[in-house]
Design an enzyme around this catalytic site. Structure first.
Site, PDB file in Angstrom:
ATOM      1  N   LYS A   1       0.852  -1.194   0.000  1.00 26.58           N
ATOM      2  CA  LYS A   1       0.000   0.000   0.000  1.00 26.58           C
ATOM      3  C   LYS A   1       0.884   1.238   0.000  1.00 26.58           C
ATOM      4  O   LYS A   1       2.050   1.174   0.425  1.00 26.58           O
ATOM      5  CB  LYS A   1      -0.885   0.034   1.253  1.00 26.58           C
ATOM      6  CG  LYS A   1      -2.155   0.838   1.062  1.00 26.58           C
ATOM      7  CD  LYS A   1      -3.186   0.044   0.298  1.00 26.58           C
ATOM      8  CE  LYS A   1      -4.445   0.831   0.045  1.00 26.58           C
ATOM      9  NZ  LYS A   1      -5.501  -0.030  -0.517  1.00 26.58           N
TER      10      LYS A   1
ATOM     11  N   THR B   1     -15.412  -4.444  -8.449  1.00 18.15           N
ATOM     12  CA  THR B   1     -15.590  -4.658  -7.004  1.00 18.15           C
ATOM     13  C   THR B   1     -17.014  -5.103  -6.717  1.00 18.15           C
ATOM     14  O   THR B   1     -17.266  -6.098  -6.027  1.00 18.15           O
ATOM     15  CB  THR B   1     -15.244  -3.362  -6.247  1.00 18.15           C
ATOM     16  OG1 THR B   1     -13.887  -3.040  -6.547  1.00 18.15           O
ATOM     17  CG2 THR B   1     -15.411  -3.526  -4.755  1.00 18.15           C
TER      18      THR B   1
HETATM   19  P1  NAD Z   1     -16.642   6.431  -3.956  1.00 22.03           P
HETATM   20  O1  NAD Z   1     -15.905   7.632  -3.458  1.00 22.03           O
HETATM   21  O2  NAD Z   1     -16.898   6.265  -5.402  1.00 22.03           O
HETATM   22  O3  NAD Z   1     -18.087   6.357  -3.217  1.00 22.03           O
HETATM   23  C1  NAD Z   1     -18.257   6.501  -1.840  1.00 22.03           C
HETATM   24  C2  NAD Z   1     -19.731   6.824  -1.583  1.00 22.03           C
HETATM   25  O4  NAD Z   1     -19.976   6.813  -0.179  1.00 22.03           O
HETATM   26  C3  NAD Z   1     -20.178   8.206  -2.068  1.00 22.03           C
HETATM   27  O5  NAD Z   1     -21.467   8.097  -2.645  1.00 22.03           O
HETATM   28  C4  NAD Z   1     -20.282   9.020  -0.769  1.00 22.03           C
HETATM   29  O6  NAD Z   1     -21.268  10.054  -0.874  1.00 22.03           O
HETATM   30  C5  NAD Z   1     -20.757   7.944   0.164  1.00 22.03           C
HETATM   31  N1  NAD Z   1     -20.569   8.242   1.582  1.00 22.03           N
HETATM   32  C6  NAD Z   1     -19.510   8.814   2.201  1.00 22.03           C
HETATM   33  N2  NAD Z   1     -19.756   8.909   3.518  1.00 22.03           N
HETATM   34  C7  NAD Z   1     -20.978   8.384   3.729  1.00 22.03           C
HETATM   35  C8  NAD Z   1     -21.798   8.205   4.883  1.00 22.03           C
HETATM   36  N3  NAD Z   1     -21.373   8.556   6.092  1.00 22.03           N
HETATM   37  N4  NAD Z   1     -23.012   7.627   4.728  1.00 22.03           N
HETATM   38  C9  NAD Z   1     -23.459   7.249   3.508  1.00 22.03           C
HETATM   39  N5  NAD Z   1     -22.726   7.393   2.391  1.00 22.03           N
HETATM   40  C10 NAD Z   1     -21.508   7.960   2.496  1.00 22.03           C
HETATM   41  O7  NAD Z   1     -15.854   5.184  -3.353  1.00 22.03           O
HETATM   42  P2  NAD Z   1     -15.884   3.669  -3.846  1.00 22.03           P
HETATM   43  O8  NAD Z   1     -14.775   3.446  -4.800  1.00 22.03           O
HETATM   44  O9  NAD Z   1     -17.273   3.262  -4.198  1.00 22.03           O
HETATM   45  O10 NAD Z   1     -15.441   2.937  -2.483  1.00 22.03           O
HETATM   46  C11 NAD Z   1     -16.370   2.735  -1.428  1.00 22.03           C
HETATM   47  C12 NAD Z   1     -15.771   1.767  -0.436  1.00 22.03           C
HETATM   48  O11 NAD Z   1     -15.453   0.552  -1.123  1.00 22.03           O
HETATM   49  C13 NAD Z   1     -14.463   2.209   0.220  1.00 22.03           C
HETATM   50  O12 NAD Z   1     -14.399   1.688   1.541  1.00 22.03           O
HETATM   51  C14 NAD Z   1     -13.401   1.562  -0.623  1.00 22.03           C
HETATM   52  O13 NAD Z   1     -12.189   1.365   0.096  1.00 22.03           O
HETATM   53  C15 NAD Z   1     -14.087   0.231  -0.911  1.00 22.03           C
HETATM   54  N6  NAD Z   1     -13.518  -0.444  -2.067  1.00 22.03           N
HETATM   55  C16 NAD Z   1     -13.631   0.098  -3.309  1.00 22.03           C
HETATM   56  C17 NAD Z   1     -13.056  -0.554  -4.378  1.00 22.03           C
HETATM   57  C18 NAD Z   1     -13.196  -0.033  -5.791  1.00 22.03           C
HETATM   58  O14 NAD Z   1     -12.739  -0.717  -6.716  1.00 22.03           O
HETATM   59  N7  NAD Z   1     -13.847   1.095  -6.001  1.00 22.03           N
HETATM   60  C19 NAD Z   1     -12.338  -1.763  -4.182  1.00 22.03           C
HETATM   61  C20 NAD Z   1     -12.260  -2.310  -2.901  1.00 22.03           C
HETATM   62  C21 NAD Z   1     -12.848  -1.613  -1.832  1.00 22.03           C
END
Ligand code: NAD
Length: 422
Positions: free
Chosen positions: A105, A189
């Protein structure tokens, strides 16, 4: 050294899993600390002519099973302890999926919203200059994470190629398709989580007609999982983002909710259409449903709200959305948690596919990517489920145990004390 508190919390999951396996103590000792952690100060020229410095890290936690793999995040709260913990999680996530990788990381402590696009490009190139000796297609392969994206990966791959005097697309994944990215990475994902749910549907009790879903977080992971489940006949009864939440017991159309979010800034703007109504974030998590999908941030389900969770199954698309205290409460309530290191591993799996395609110089169709992802998710999902049933342990402990077995086999193959003393 760095703040060990966050890492020591993460290590508890490994220690718990080890209780159910016959693992040599040397294995656990090796996995208790990162192999390599480099901290640097990046100096860049800002648009106004001044010079600013940013602290940055890269961690290669363990590379026994292959080159280390893990994203780079740009965040004002990034810390060395957090980087080590995330690299530890990646070590286990890659082992759960049997990808030929260890865990890594990286991070820069920066608020990217304060930087211009040109400054972000200079920062990203400076990162690669600083860590060029540590990363590499056979050594350590970064990817996007919080506040980094495919364009940044493209700049980083380009910078690495300049330093090496040859294009090296396999040094980094999550690149734009035009620069060697893989088809199918955008929804990987969510799609991985979807394949997992479909494979275990009957075992999870989700094969009936009452299949109500609540999705917390409506970004990349949340939007795609809502779409996939909706088109498969699941009823999406609640959706939230950081600014609000909306519910409809008759079901929400994720595409219509996304339109409302894009137009008015939040999913809550979809309220008052039909029987859809605006609800609070707390109400969303307490909605009665069959599948709850946290897809926002870490620590969302905690000691204070776990008792009010009203679902059969939790699919952790976010990393670390359920705290250890909440885990115990959910377990007592009979809620099955499909843990992050398995449930959201579709992303790193398609990143692995991108790396394979870059090295082959031969690119797959979208159908091939989907089929390969499905095969791996189903097979590893079944193995973790079998471990859970056989040992009578929660899915999370089973996923860690499944990963730890693989890590232990690799570490023990070099010989541990019993081998050397005969
Ligand atoms: P993103 O930034 O595209 O979306 C995050 C969403 O969460 C947004 O809609 C935001 O408004 C919302 N949010 C933030 N705080 C919030 C709250 N308190 N209550 C409700 N909604 C809230 O991010 P993403 O890529 O979709 O990632 C989301 C999660 O998935 C993270 O924990 C990330 O580490 C994990 N993840 C993502 C991937 C990937 O490929 N995108 C891979 C593995 C893990």
């Amino acid at each position: 050294m760095y703040d060990m508190e966050m890492l020591s919390h993460a290590l508890v999951r490994m220690d718990e899993a080890a209780k159910h396996l016959d693992v040599d103590p040397e294995v656990i000792e090796k996995l208790r600390f990162p192999k390599e952690m480099l901290s640097v100060r990046l100096m860049i020229r800002m648009d106004d002519g001044s010079r600013r410095s940013f602290v940055a890290w890269r961690c290669r936690y363990d590379d026994t099973r292959g080159p280390t793999k893990g994203g780079i995040r740009y965040h004002p709260d990034a810390s060395m302890g957090e980087v080590a913990t995330l690299a530890f999680w990646m070590t286990f996530k890659c082992a759960v999926m049997n990808l030929p990788y260890g865990g890594g990381k990286g991070a820069v402590r920066v608020d990217p919203r304060e930087l211009s696009k040109a400054e972000i490009e200079r920062l990203s190139r400076a990162y690669v200059q600083a860590f060029a000796g540590m990363i590499g297609p056979d050594r350590d392969i970064p990817a996007p994470d919080v506040y980094t994206n495919s364009m940044i990966m493209g700049w980083m791959a380009d910078e690495y190629g300049s330093i090496m005097r040859q294009p090296s697309p396999a040094v980094i994944t999550g690149k734009p398709i035009a620069l060697g990215g893989s088809l199918g990475r955008d929804d990987a994902t969510a799609r991985g989580g979807y394949y997992l749910v479909k494979q275990l549907e009957a075992s999870l009790g989700l094969d009936g007609s009452r299949k109500r879903v609540v999705v917390q977080g409506f970004g990349n992971a949340g939007v795609h999982i809502a779409r996939l489940l909706h088109s498969d006949g699941y009823r999406i009864v609640g959706i939230s983002d950081s600014r609000g939440a909306v519910a409809n017991p008759d079901g929400l159309d994720p595409n219509a909710v996304l339109d409302a979010k894009d137009t008015y800034g939040s999913v809550a703007a979809y309220a008052d259409r039909g029987s859809a109504r605006r609800i609070s974030q707390d109400e969303l998590l307490a909605l009665e449903c069959d599948l709850l999908v946290p897809a926002a941030l870490e620590d969302q389900i905690h000691e204070g709200n776990a008792a009010s969770i009203n679902t059969k199954v939790v699919l952790e698309l976010a990393n670390g959305p359920v705290t250890a205290e909440a885990d115990a409460i959910l377990e007592k309530k009979g809620v099955i948690v499909l843990p992050d290191i398995l449930a959201n591993a579709g992303g790193v799996t398609v990143s692995y596919f991108e790396w394979v395609q870059n090295r082959q110089g031969y690119y797959w169709t979208l159908e091939e990517v989907h089929l390969r992802l499905k095969t791996i998710m189903e097979s590893e999902g079944e193995k973790v489920w079998a471990m859970r049933s056989e040992k009578g342990i929660p899915m999370r402990t089973a996923a860690y145990a499944h990963a730890l077995q693989r890590l232990a086999s690799a570490i023990e193959a070099h010989g541990t004390q019993p081998f050397f003393v005969g």
